[in-house]
Write a protein that holds these residues in place. Sequence first.
Motif, PDB file in Angstrom:
ATOM      1  N   ASP A 168       8.730  67.265  23.954  1.00  0.00           N
ATOM      2  CA  ASP A 168       8.442  66.438  23.229  1.00  0.00           C
ATOM      3  C   ASP A 168       8.505  67.415  21.421  1.00  0.00           C
ATOM      4  O   ASP A 168       8.541  66.154  20.584  1.00  0.00           O
ATOM      5  CB  ASP A 168       6.637  65.961  23.739  1.00  0.00           C
ATOM      6  N   THR A 169       7.848  68.356  22.109  1.00  0.00           N
ATOM      7  CA  THR A 169       7.214  68.713  20.589  1.00  0.00           C
ATOM      8  C   THR A 169       8.548  69.615  19.791  1.00  0.00           C
ATOM      9  O   THR A 169       9.074  69.086  18.880  1.00  0.00           O
ATOM     10  CB  THR A 169       7.128  70.444  21.004  1.00  0.00           C
ATOM     11  N   ILE A 217       2.582  60.016  23.848  1.00  0.00           N
ATOM     12  CA  ILE A 217       2.574  61.569  24.688  1.00  0.00           C
ATOM     13  C   ILE A 217       2.364  62.439  23.908  1.00  0.00           C
ATOM     14  O   ILE A 217       1.321  63.279  24.412  1.00  0.00           O
ATOM     15  CB  ILE A 217       4.064  62.086  25.316  1.00  0.00           C
ATOM     16  N   GLY A 218       2.836  62.875  22.874  1.00  0.00           N
ATOM     17  CA  GLY A 218       2.163  63.769  21.916  1.00  0.00           C
ATOM     18  C   GLY A 218       0.373  63.780  20.984  1.00  0.00           C
ATOM     19  O   GLY A 218       0.144  64.778  21.204  1.00  0.00           O
ATOM     20  N   ASN A 219       0.272  62.418  21.182  1.00  0.00           N
ATOM     21  CA  ASN A 219      -1.050  62.023  20.959  1.00  0.00           C
ATOM     22  C   ASN A 219      -2.100  63.012  22.301  1.00  0.00           C
ATOM     23  O   ASN A 219      -3.526  63.460  22.003  1.00  0.00           O
ATOM     24  CB  ASN A 219      -1.719  60.681  21.042  1.00  0.00           C
ATOM     25  N   VAL A 220      -1.423  62.368  23.623  1.00  0.00           N
ATOM     26  CA  VAL A 220      -2.015  62.968  25.249  1.00  0.00           C
ATOM     27  C   VAL A 220      -2.329  64.989  24.568  1.00  0.00           C
ATOM     28  O   VAL A 220      -3.380  65.638  24.828  1.00  0.00           O
ATOM     29  CB  VAL A 220      -1.870  62.976  25.923  1.00  0.00           C
ATOM     30  N   ALA A 247      -4.915  56.829  22.349  1.00  0.00           N
ATOM     31  CA  ALA A 247      -4.565  56.704  20.773  1.00  0.00           C
ATOM     32  C   ALA A 247      -5.478  57.586  19.836  1.00  0.00           C
ATOM     33  O   ALA A 247      -6.767  58.127  20.393  1.00  0.00           O
ATOM     34  CB  ALA A 247      -5.500  55.354  20.402  1.00  0.00           C
ATOM     35  N   ASP A 248      -5.431  58.241  18.813  1.00  0.00           N
ATOM     36  CA  ASP A 248      -5.853  58.748  17.147  1.00  0.00           C
ATOM     37  C   ASP A 248      -6.751  58.095  16.788  1.00  0.00           C
ATOM     38  O   ASP A 248      -6.081  57.863  16.035  1.00  0.00           O
ATOM     39  CB  ASP A 248      -5.260  59.990  16.603  1.00  0.00           C
ATOM     40  N   LEU A 249      -8.005  57.836  17.937  1.00  0.00           N
ATOM     41  CA  LEU A 249      -9.071  56.271  16.629  1.00  0.00           C
ATOM     42  C   LEU A 249     -10.069  57.623  16.176  1.00  0.00           C
ATOM     43  O   LEU A 249     -10.617  57.754  14.878  1.00  0.00           O
ATOM     44  CB  LEU A 249     -10.154  56.094  17.935  1.00  0.00           C
ATOM     45  N   ALA A 250      -9.900  59.186  16.056  1.00  0.00           N
ATOM     46  CA  ALA A 250     -11.055  59.800  15.337  1.00  0.00           C
ATOM     47  C   ALA A 250     -10.120  59.720  13.874  1.00  0.00           C
ATOM     48  O   ALA A 250     -11.234  59.964  12.896  1.00  0.00           O
ATOM     49  CB  ALA A 250     -10.573  61.180  16.142  1.00  0.00           C
ATOM     50  N   ASN A 251      -8.462  59.781  13.793  1.00  0.00           N
ATOM     51  CA  ASN A 251      -8.235  59.679  12.427  1.00  0.00           C
ATOM     52  C   ASN A 251      -8.605  58.431  11.396  1.00  0.00           C
ATOM     53  O   ASN A 251      -8.993  58.464  10.392  1.00  0.00           O
ATOM     54  CB  ASN A 251      -6.495  59.492  12.333  1.00  0.00           C
ATOM     55  N   ASP A 252      -9.256  57.508  12.435  1.00  0.00           N
ATOM     56  CA  ASP A 252      -9.545  56.363  11.690  1.00  0.00           C
ATOM     57  C   ASP A 252     -11.115  56.285  10.849  1.00  0.00           C
ATOM     58  O   ASP A 252     -11.700  56.158  10.415  1.00  0.00           O
ATOM     59  CB  ASP A 252      -9.300  55.262  12.878  1.00  0.00           C
ATOM     60  N   PHE A 253     -11.808  57.019  12.061  1.00  0.00           N
ATOM     61  CA  PHE A 253     -13.006  57.944  11.360  1.00  0.00           C
ATOM     62  C   PHE A 253     -12.948  58.673  10.021  1.00  0.00           C
ATOM     63  O   PHE A 253     -13.985  59.864   9.604  1.00  0.00           O
ATOM     64  CB  PHE A 253     -14.241  57.812  12.199  1.00  0.00           C
ATOM     65  N   GLY A 254     -11.678  59.419  10.180  1.00  0.00           N
ATOM     66  CA  GLY A 254     -12.043  60.147   9.230  1.00  0.00           C
ATOM     67  C   GLY A 254     -11.592  61.286   9.201  1.00  0.00           C
ATOM     68  O   GLY A 254     -11.378  62.574   9.053  1.00  0.00           O
ATOM     69  N   LEU A 255     -11.763  61.386  10.414  1.00  0.00           N
ATOM     70  CA  LEU A 255     -11.025  63.293  10.916  1.00  0.00           C
ATOM     71  C   LEU A 255     -10.018  63.864  11.477  1.00  0.00           C
ATOM     72  O   LEU A 255      -9.677  63.577  11.827  1.00  0.00           O
ATOM     73  CB  LEU A 255     -12.325  63.450  12.437  1.00  0.00           C
ATOM     74  N   ARG A 256      -9.943  64.413  10.521  1.00  0.00           N
ATOM     75  CA  ARG A 256      -7.946  64.919   9.867  1.00  0.00           C
ATOM     76  C   ARG A 256      -8.135  66.036  11.472  1.00  0.00           C
ATOM     77  O   ARG A 256      -8.559  66.600  11.248  1.00  0.00           O
ATOM     78  CB  ARG A 256      -8.171  64.933   9.029  1.00  0.00           C
ATOM     79  N   ARG A 257      -6.602  65.736  11.944  1.00  0.00           N
ATOM     80  CA  ARG A 257      -6.301  66.474  13.284  1.00  0.00           C
ATOM     81  C   ARG A 257      -6.067  68.090  12.093  1.00  0.00           C
ATOM     82  O   ARG A 257      -5.168  68.299  10.848  1.00  0.00           O
ATOM     83  CB  ARG A 257      -5.080  66.096  13.301  1.00  0.00           C
ATOM     84  N   HIS A 258      -6.607  69.059  12.745  1.00  0.00           N
ATOM     85  CA  HIS A 258      -5.858  70.697  12.132  1.00  0.00           C
ATOM     86  C   HIS A 258      -5.778  71.715  12.804  1.00  0.00           C
ATOM     87  O   HIS A 258      -5.489  70.579  14.466  1.00  0.00           O
ATOM     88  CB  HIS A 258      -7.850  71.296  11.871  1.00  0.00           C
ATOM     89  N   ALA A 314       1.237  72.836  41.043  1.00  0.00           N
ATOM     90  CA  ALA A 314       1.640  73.787  39.964  1.00  0.00           C
ATOM     91  C   ALA A 314       3.383  72.999  40.027  1.00  0.00           C
ATOM     92  O   ALA A 314       3.489  73.049  39.103  1.00  0.00           O
ATOM     93  CB  ALA A 314       2.072  74.481  41.112  1.00  0.00           C
ATOM     94  N   GLY A 315       2.810  71.314  40.749  1.00  0.00           N
ATOM     95  CA  GLY A 315       4.251  71.159  40.056  1.00  0.00           C
ATOM     96  C   GLY A 315       4.142  70.047  39.272  1.00  0.00           C
ATOM     97  O   GLY A 315       4.493  69.627  38.149  1.00  0.00           O
ATOM     98  N   ARG A 316       3.019  69.218  38.940  1.00  0.00           N
ATOM     99  CA  ARG A 316       2.326  68.556  37.665  1.00  0.00           C
ATOM    100  C   ARG A 316       2.779  69.697  36.821  1.00  0.00           C
ATOM    101  O   ARG A 316       2.186  69.192  35.675  1.00  0.00           O
ATOM    102  CB  ARG A 316       1.344  67.761  38.473  1.00  0.00           C
ATOM    103  N   ARG A 317       1.557  70.782  36.850  1.00  0.00           N
ATOM    104  CA  ARG A 317       1.751  71.822  35.699  1.00  0.00           C
ATOM    105  C   ARG A 317       3.139  71.773  35.035  1.00  0.00           C
ATOM    106  O   ARG A 317       3.227  72.392  33.730  1.00  0.00           O
ATOM    107  CB  ARG A 317       0.679  73.236  36.667  1.00  0.00           C
ATOM    108  N   ASN A 318       3.989  72.274  35.890  1.00  0.00           N
ATOM    109  CA  ASN A 318       5.304  71.922  35.583  1.00  0.00           C
ATOM    110  C   ASN A 318       6.063  71.678  34.836  1.00  0.00           C
ATOM    111  O   ASN A 318       6.391  71.777  33.819  1.00  0.00           O
ATOM    112  CB  ASN A 318       5.913  73.560  36.225  1.00  0.00           C
ATOM    113  N   ASN A 319       5.676  69.922  35.376  1.00  0.00           N
ATOM    114  CA  ASN A 319       6.622  69.022  34.710  1.00  0.00           C
ATOM    115  C   ASN A 319       5.474  68.312  33.519  1.00  0.00           C
ATOM    116  O   ASN A 319       6.419  68.283  32.309  1.00  0.00           O
ATOM    117  CB  ASN A 319       5.644  67.845  35.763  1.00  0.00           C
ATOM    118  N   ALA A 320       4.273  69.039  32.884  1.00  0.00           N
ATOM    119  CA  ALA A 320       3.472  68.798  31.986  1.00  0.00           C
ATOM    120  C   ALA A 320       3.827  69.758  30.892  1.00  0.00           C
ATOM    121  O   ALA A 320       4.319  69.477  29.449  1.00  0.00           O
ATOM    122  CB  ALA A 320       2.092  68.696  32.325  1.00  0.00           C
ATOM    123  N   THR A 321       3.664  70.865  31.327  1.00  0.00           N
ATOM    124  CA  THR A 321       4.567  72.207  30.507  1.00  0.00           C
ATOM    125  C   THR A 321       5.993  71.860  29.915  1.00  0.00           C
ATOM    126  O   THR A 321       6.153  71.765  28.666  1.00  0.00           O
ATOM    127  CB  THR A 321       4.105  73.858  31.168  1.00  0.00           C
TER     128      THR A 321
END
Length: 239
Positions: free
Chosen positions: A192-193, A74-77, A118-129, A179-186
């Motif tokens: 999660d944060t 969920i955090g990755n998404v 999945a954070d596959l980019a990290n395996d390619f050396g692309l670090r998150r900023h 609006a319901g899905r947007r509020n739920n996702a927010t």
Amino acid sequence: MRTARLCALALSGALALGGCASIDPYDDFRSKRDPLEGFNRAVFGVNEVLDQSVFKPLAIGYETVVPELARWMIGNVFANAADLWTGVNQLLQGKPVLAASDLGRVAINTVFGFGGVADLANDFGLRRHREDFGQTLGVWGFGMGPYLVLPVFGPSSVRDGIGLALDWTVDPLREISSAGRRNNATLLRAVDTRASLLKAVDVIDGVALDKYLFIRDTYFQRRRNMVYDGEAPPDYGDD
């Protein structure tokens, strides 16, 4: 008589020097950074009540019920969605190489990482900023301005508050039509944060004599460090 006058002048000089020595330049600097302290402390208090009564219990329940792997996905998404705006800010800050890296992360994780699960980019050396428009304004030369505690959002500054308004405007979650899905996702992103900060906040509660001052001073140092990408010059208070 002359001796008495000299003694009086010497005593006056000593008192003046003593008065100057008693002024703490750092305290004076902090007061200039936080002229709205009364207002900020009031908002901080309301945020603390809201956090203790709503967000922290939700975060604890979320951490208890949702398996760690699911929380990681969920955090990755949400992070993958944020990477797009990070790449745009890298371009605005004149860092095309880092922008290409961050936008490449979005492409790889969206296509091959099942929408960012999945954070596959990290395996390619692309670090998150982590870049936002408040940092971009800082790179453009805008000072942070006075400290500002925002309702719900917490510590900020006048500059970063302006940046947050634009960050919120381009938030990918706002593109969800329902609006319901947007509020739920927010709400899910907020919980999660908050869950990811449970241990850090507990540490602050345990070590800070004045939690408000601790968070304020740490916020200024952290944001300044982020604007300069970890290579901030000495800070003499001129922002």
